[in-house]
Design a protein around this motif. Structure first.
Motif, PDB file in Angstrom:
ATOM      1  N   GLY A  74      74.399  73.017  78.179  1.00 43.10           N
ATOM      2  CA  GLY A  74      73.358  73.237  79.683  1.00 43.10           C
ATOM      3  C   GLY A  74      73.973  74.494  81.023  1.00 43.10           C
ATOM      4  N   LYS A  75      75.384  74.558  80.819  1.00 40.10           N
ATOM      5  CA  LYS A  75      75.859  75.032  81.161  1.00 40.10           C
ATOM      6  C   LYS A  75      76.376  76.839  81.227  1.00 40.10           C
ATOM      7  N   TYR A  76      76.330  76.014  79.293  1.00 41.63           N
ATOM      8  CA  TYR A  76      76.385  77.707  78.860  1.00 41.63           C
ATOM      9  C   TYR A  76      74.516  78.541  78.776  1.00 41.63           C
ATOM     10  N   LYS A  77      74.175  77.718  78.835  1.00 39.66           N
ATOM     11  CA  LYS A  77      72.577  78.404  78.951  1.00 39.66           C
ATOM     12  C   LYS A  77      72.562  78.485  80.327  1.00 39.66           C
ATOM     13  N   PHE A  78      72.222  78.089  81.601  1.00 29.53           N
ATOM     14  CA  PHE A  78      72.549  78.769  82.583  1.00 29.53           C
ATOM     15  C   PHE A  78      72.995  80.110  82.301  1.00 29.53           C
ATOM     16  N   GLU A  79      74.287  79.832  82.717  1.00 36.88           N
ATOM     17  CA  GLU A  79      75.406  81.335  83.075  1.00 36.88           C
ATOM     18  C   GLU A  79      74.847  82.324  82.211  1.00 36.88           C
ATOM     19  N   LEU A  80      73.798  82.281  80.909  1.00 42.15           N
ATOM     20  CA  LEU A  80      73.190  83.096  80.139  1.00 42.15           C
ATOM     21  C   LEU A  80      72.444  83.911  80.860  1.00 42.15           C
ATOM     22  N   LEU A  81      70.829  83.110  80.844  1.00 43.33           N
ATOM     23  CA  LEU A  81      70.012  82.841  81.988  1.00 43.33           C
ATOM     24  C   LEU A  81      69.949  83.806  83.142  1.00 43.33           C
ATOM     25  N   LYS A  82      71.683  83.460  84.001  1.00 43.89           N
ATOM     26  CA  LYS A  82      71.779  84.508  84.457  1.00 43.89           C
ATOM     27  C   LYS A  82      71.874  85.803  84.147  1.00 43.89           C
ATOM     28  N   LYS A  83      73.000  85.864  84.079  1.00 44.70           N
ATOM     29  CA  LYS A  83      73.702  87.344  83.070  1.00 44.70           C
ATOM     30  C   LYS A  83      72.244  88.319  82.894  1.00 44.70           C
ATOM     31  N   SER A  84      72.004  87.754  82.003  1.00 45.41           N
ATOM     32  CA  SER A  84      69.936  88.171  81.846  1.00 45.41           C
ATOM     33  C   SER A  84      69.074  88.262  83.138  1.00 45.41           C
ATOM     34  N   LYS A  85      69.261  87.761  83.690  1.00 42.04           N
ATOM     35  CA  LYS A  85      68.283  88.420  84.921  1.00 42.04           C
ATOM     36  C   LYS A  85      69.000  89.138  85.755  1.00 42.04           C
ATOM     37  N   GLU A  86      70.739  89.201  85.797  1.00 42.98           N
ATOM     38  CA  GLU A  86      71.245  90.242  86.884  1.00 42.98           C
ATOM     39  C   GLU A  86      71.261  91.481  86.317  1.00 42.98           C
ATOM     40  N   ALA A  87      71.320  91.735  84.573  1.00 41.07           N
ATOM     41  CA  ALA A  87      70.806  92.679  83.963  1.00 41.07           C
ATOM     42  C   ALA A  87      70.088  93.312  83.695  1.00 41.07           C
ATOM     43  N   LYS A  88      68.655  92.375  84.341  1.00 45.29           N
ATOM     44  CA  LYS A  88      66.780  93.105  84.474  1.00 45.29           C
ATOM     45  C   LYS A  88      66.951  93.886  86.060  1.00 45.29           C
ATOM     46  N   LYS A  89      68.282  92.799  87.261  1.00 48.19           N
ATOM     47  CA  LYS A  89      67.613  93.644  88.101  1.00 48.19           C
ATOM     48  C   LYS A  89      68.715  95.094  88.176  1.00 48.19           C
ATOM     49  N   LYS A  90      69.096  94.991  86.974  1.00 49.36           N
ATOM     50  CA  LYS A  90      70.241  96.371  87.609  1.00 49.36           C
ATOM     51  C   LYS A  90      69.021  98.346  86.428  1.00 49.36           C
TER      52      LYS A  90
END
Length: 179
Positions: A74-90
């Motif tokens: 669950g924590k791993y998924k959350f981290e991946l989701l956070k990284k993908s959102k951060e990449a989309k922002k940029k």
């Protein structure tokens, strides 16, 4: 409070990871854990994960030995989701804005269209200038080309044309890229 190992849900399909008992057809795995890397049987890896109250996650299946990690999924998924959102922002999305003009456009209307095109190019958007002919205006397509070339020339300091204006049926089109 005792944590239960994760169950596969609909959002897991985005991540394409097999976890716990969903990993099938594997007898030995390369296990990556806090202790280091070891080659163990699948059953032993699953047992270790359950002892630690964590999940056995298949990280890479395209190798001779499948690579698995003992982590909180669950924590791993959350981290991946956070990284993908951060990449989309940029990411910078370039939009194509269209300016429609006519062959017999008045000077004031032309200036307003030119000003809008300059604003779009200033924001980093591409501008598509399209001139449409109606009825007998097609007989004087050279006048339409002059208007389009004039617009391209006036916008030269804000952007450059991808290619020369092209007449396509009853329409002349040119796309201008920002500088």
């Amino acid at each position: 409070m005792q944590r239960k190992p994760s169950q596969k849900s609909g959002t897991d399909k985005l991540f394409n990871h097999r976890i716990n008992e969903k990993i099938t057809g594997v007898s030995r795995v390369r296990l990556v854990s806090d202790d280091g890397v070891a080659i163990v049987s699948f059953e032993e890896a699953l047992r270790k994960a359950k002892e630690e109250n964590l999940d056995l996650v298949e990280v890479s299946a395209d190798q001779e030995l499948h690579v698995c990690k003992i982590i909180d999924y669950g924590k791993y998924k959350f981290e991946l989701l956070k990284k993908s959102k951060e990449a989309k922002k940029k990411q910078h999305v370039i939009n194509v804005k269209e300016i429609k003009i006519r062959p017999r456009i008045e000077s004031h209307d032309y200036d307003i269209k030119k000003k809008h095109a300059q604003e779009f190019l200033g924001k980093g958007d591409k501008v598509k200038i399209s001139l449409r002919f109606r009825g007998r205006e097609m007989m004087h397509s050279d006048l339409g080309m002059k208007v389009v070339y004039r617009m391209v020339e006036d916008l030269k300091e804000h952007g450059s044309a991808e290619r020369d204006p092209v007449q396509d049926g009853k329409q002349i089109v040119v796309i201008i890229n920002p500088k």
